[in-house]
Design an enzyme around this catalytic site. Structure first.
Site, PDB file in Angstrom:
ATOM      1  N   PRO A  76       0.851  -1.178   0.000  1.00 29.10           N
ATOM      2  CA  PRO A  76       0.000   0.000   0.000  1.00 29.10           C
ATOM      3  C   PRO A  76       0.896   1.240   0.000  1.00 29.10           C
ATOM      4  O   PRO A  76       1.928   1.243   0.668  1.00 29.10           O
ATOM      5  CB  PRO A  76      -0.777  -0.126   1.305  1.00 29.10           C
ATOM      6  CG  PRO A  76       0.059  -0.997   2.181  1.00 29.10           C
ATOM      7  CD  PRO A  76       0.752  -1.947   1.240  1.00 29.10           C
ATOM      8  N   HIS A  77       0.532   2.221  -0.770  1.00 30.41           N
ATOM      9  CA  HIS A  77       1.389   3.401  -0.823  1.00 30.41           C
ATOM     10  C   HIS A  77       0.609   4.588  -1.342  1.00 30.41           C
ATOM     11  O   HIS A  77      -0.435   4.434  -1.965  1.00 30.41           O
ATOM     12  CB  HIS A  77       2.597   3.145  -1.720  1.00 30.41           C
ATOM     13  CG  HIS A  77       2.266   2.834  -3.143  1.00 30.41           C
ATOM     14  ND1 HIS A  77       1.902   1.567  -3.544  1.00 30.41           N
ATOM     15  CD2 HIS A  77       2.236   3.604  -4.239  1.00 30.41           C
ATOM     16  CE1 HIS A  77       1.671   1.588  -4.845  1.00 30.41           C
ATOM     17  NE2 HIS A  77       1.861   2.808  -5.296  1.00 30.41           N
TER      18      HIS A  77
END
Lengths: 549, 150
Positions: free
Chosen positions: B64-65
């Site tokens: 996730p980013h």
């Protein structure tokens, strides 16, 4: 080999670089050189023009548009999703190898065969490429490419515009067609197999069942119910063939703004019974209209609404006008004329009549010419009240046989000479056995649409052979459709099957010869004409947009 | 420039029922460490990215980013989940979760360190070392040693 790659992803901080690393490692492991341009959030350090010039193939591992993509025009391209590049980098490198070899092969072929070649194929390094699939992340998993040999195709559309400067006209047209075909194939397979199943478990009269009877009286224990269900679902899927073909040809040309005019144009091609050739025309018309309109310089205020409102609106309206008025009217008149002429042929030599009907059946597979031949036969069948009127029954037999030959011949060709077909076509070839056996001529359309100049004549020759053989043998048929599932209604079924097999063999031989003529002789192992097949299945976004035809 | 990761951004026993919960746990570490100013704002940005395309990758990895205005400095929060958290990869849940926080409009020096990190993520040695690291300090040490901007 030397490759150039571009990686990009929505955020530009993670996948872009992971893909770059994965591709670099995989290329190195396979003994190639690769230069990756990471178009990430940190800005891209552009690869130099000389590196691009030296590259044997280009890899786009991109979920968003590739910046300055025209730098790579003319190079064989493999397009994959950025995730696919990360998880299956070695596969992607293999695809690039293939694309590069294939491009090399077609250059050799073009140089060697030169003679009658079209203007496009020669210097553009033929190869594969992705036609305009970059724009949307949901489409980027599908990588198209082609290589199915380049000749100038009939399309009536204008040739290269400015953006196409890199690749030749023939190559571009082929890429556009292949894009449309690759999205159409699932509909052919799903619809065709369902219809074949319906004939298998029901009988040929299943087509008379009303849709409402499926909705209201479906009985899970009744095979007739299931057959009717399969038939109607399959028919619905078939209703999408031409719209999807047209829509994705236009999409390949003009990106997303082309989708609406293309799909609607394809649906209108169905309404005016123009068949898949009409659909190809609609795809090109809609695509180029959208492309041109989207290039008109407009003020800032309008720019935002151009791609979603103005371009699709205008392009769709004009495509509709062309399809209905300019194409529909003359087409319908021509079909009427053809019908009259055919009816006037009574008393002609039966074997020649069989050949003629075969030519017509195979010419456009569901299009106007095919319909005239088919209607000619079914009208005769309806008139043949007594069994004594056997000529009409023989004509029906010839027409069905000639309609079974095209998919069977192509299925045979994909088995005999795998290398001449794309992986997608080979898959389609497997379904084509069943479709052909069930007299679902549409099974041949993906092949014909991808390479009309070579495939259609081959189909016509094979079907003409079958048609005349059946007339000569004098087989009879009392059902208007059904293929091998109505064997009980066929006179002399063994000879009938032999006639079909003979025609299919002729078709396969013609296709193989014509396709081989365009290929480099030394292309031995590589160059299956595609680098297709990758990550995600195509057409996840389209279904809802299509008008019913 | 502050460190890309410190032991306080490592959770070796990440226990979360889904990817949103897992992301939230790690983001809370970033907030506690002063790297993220607004937890919910940052999570919304991560979620928006996740919805474009899930960030699960083969080999049990989730990344996730987001680039977010709520991020102060590029930071990695790392979670190891013995039970696995589904990040949408084809081959199953993620056991290693890398939450990558990038400041919006960060300068390129900042972004280079994240690019270097991303490149290391495809290395199996790297992920295996993280998988077997005994404690948070070791994890941070591995990352700091391995992730060197080119």
């Amino acid at each position: 080999m030397k490759f150039v790659a571009v990686s990009s992803c929505p955020t530009g901080i993670a996948h872009t670089y992971m893909a770059a690393e994965a591709l670099e490692q995989a290329a190195r492991a396979a003994g190639h050189e690769i230069t990756v341009e990471t178009q990430g959030a940190g800005g891209a350090k552009a690869v130099s023009a000389s590196i691009i010039a030296d590259a044997d193939a280009v890899i786009f591992a991109a979920d968003i548009g590739v910046r300055d993509r025209e730098r790579f025009d003319g190079k064989p391209v493999v397009t994959v999703s950025v995730k696919h590049a990360i998880s299956s980098a070695p596969d992607v490198i293999t695809q690039a190898e293939r694309a590069a070899r294939e491009a090399g092969a077609s250059v050799a072929a073009a140089q060697g065969a030169a003679g009658g070649a079209g203007e496009g194929a020669a210097e553009d390094s033929g190869g594969s490429g992705t036609a305009g699939l970059s724009g949307a992340s949901e489409s980027s998993g599908a990588s198209e490419s082609s290589g199915a040999s380049g000749a100038p195709e009939p399309s009536g559309s204008s040739p290269a515009t400015k953006v196409t400067s890199g690749a030749g006209v023939g190559t571009r047209i082929r890429q556009w067609l292949m894009t449309g075909v690759s999205y159409m194939i699932p509909f052919v397979a799903a619809g065709g197999i369902l219809i074949a199943l319906s004939f298998m478990i029901g009988d040929y009269e299943i087509v008379e069942t009303e849709l409402s009877s499926v909705v209201e009286d479906f009985n899970p224990l009744s095979s007739t119910s299931w057959a009717a269900l399969f038939y109607h679902v399959g028919s619905s899927a078939f209703g999408f063939l031409v719209p999807i073909l047209a829509g994705f040809i236009a999409f390949a040309i003009a990106d997303r703004p082309g989708l609406a005019p293309g799909i609607v144009g394809g649906a209108l091609a169905m309404s005016v019974e123009a068949g898949f050739l009409g659909g190809i025309a609609a795809g090109f018309i809609g695509g180029f209209l959208a492309l041109w309109i989207s290039r008109i310089p407009v003020g800032k205020a309008l720019r935002g609404v151009m791609p979603v409102v103005v371009t699709p609106l205008l392009a769709t309206a004009v495509t509709g006008l062309i399809m209905l008025v300019l194409l529909g009217g003359p087409l319908s008149a021509a079909a009427d004329g053809l019908e009259e002429w055919l009816n006037g042929l009574t008393g002609a030599n039966l074997i020649l009549l069989g050949a003629l009907l075969g030519l017509m059946m195979a010419f456009d597979m569901g299009g106007p010419v095919n319909k005239v031949a088919y209607t000619f036969a079914t009208t005769g069948l309806a008139g043949a009240a007594t069994a004594a009127d056997s000529t009409n029954l023989t004509i029906m037999a010839a027409v069905m046989a000639a309609g079974m030959t095209p998919p069977l011949g192509l299925a045979l060709a994909t088995v005999v000479r795998k290398r001449l077909f794309t992986p997608a076509e080979r898959e389609n070839g497997r379904a084509a056995w069943l479709l052909g056996a069930s007299f679902i001529t549409e099974g041949a359309i993906p092949f014909a649409a991808a390479d009309p100049l070579r495939v259609i004549p081959s189909l016509m020759v094979g079907s003409a052979a079958t048609g005349s053989l059946v007339m000569g043998i004098g087989n009879t048929l009392r059902a208007p459709h059904g293929g091998i599932w109505v064997t009980g209604l066929i006179g002399q079924p063994v000879l009938y099957v032999l006639a079909i097999a003979a025609g299919a063999a002729v078709t396969a031989a013609c296709v193989i010869v014509l396709k081989s003529l365009r290929r480099a002789p030394d292309e031995a192992s590589p160059a299956t004409p595609a680098t297709t097949a990758t990550a995600s299945a195509p057409a996840t976004t389209t279904g809802s947009a299509t008008a019913s035809a | 420039m502050s460190e890309l990761i410190t032991p306080e951004f490592v959770d070796l026993d990440l226990d979360a029922e889904d990817k949103h919960a897992a992301t939230r746990r790690l983001a809370e570490l970033l907030v506690a460490g002063g790297r993220v100013t607004d937890l919910d704002g940052f999570l919304a940005d991560v979620r928006a990215r996740e919805e474009q395309m899930s960030t699960g990758l083969p080999g049990g990895i989730g990344i996730p980013h987001a680039k977010s205005m709520h991020v102060v400095t590029p930071t990695l929060a790392f979670g190891r989940s013995p039970a696995g958290v589904d990040f949408g990869a084809d081959d199953g849940p993620a056991r290693l979760v890398f939450l990558i926080a990038a400041p919006d409009g960060g300068d390129s020096e900042h972004l280079q360190i994240l690019a270097a990190l991303a490149r290391r993520l495809v290395s199996q040695e790297f992920t295996e070392a993280l998988l077997s690291a005994p404690d948070a300090a070791t994890v941070a040490g591995i990352v700091m040693r391995e992730v060197v901007p080119s």
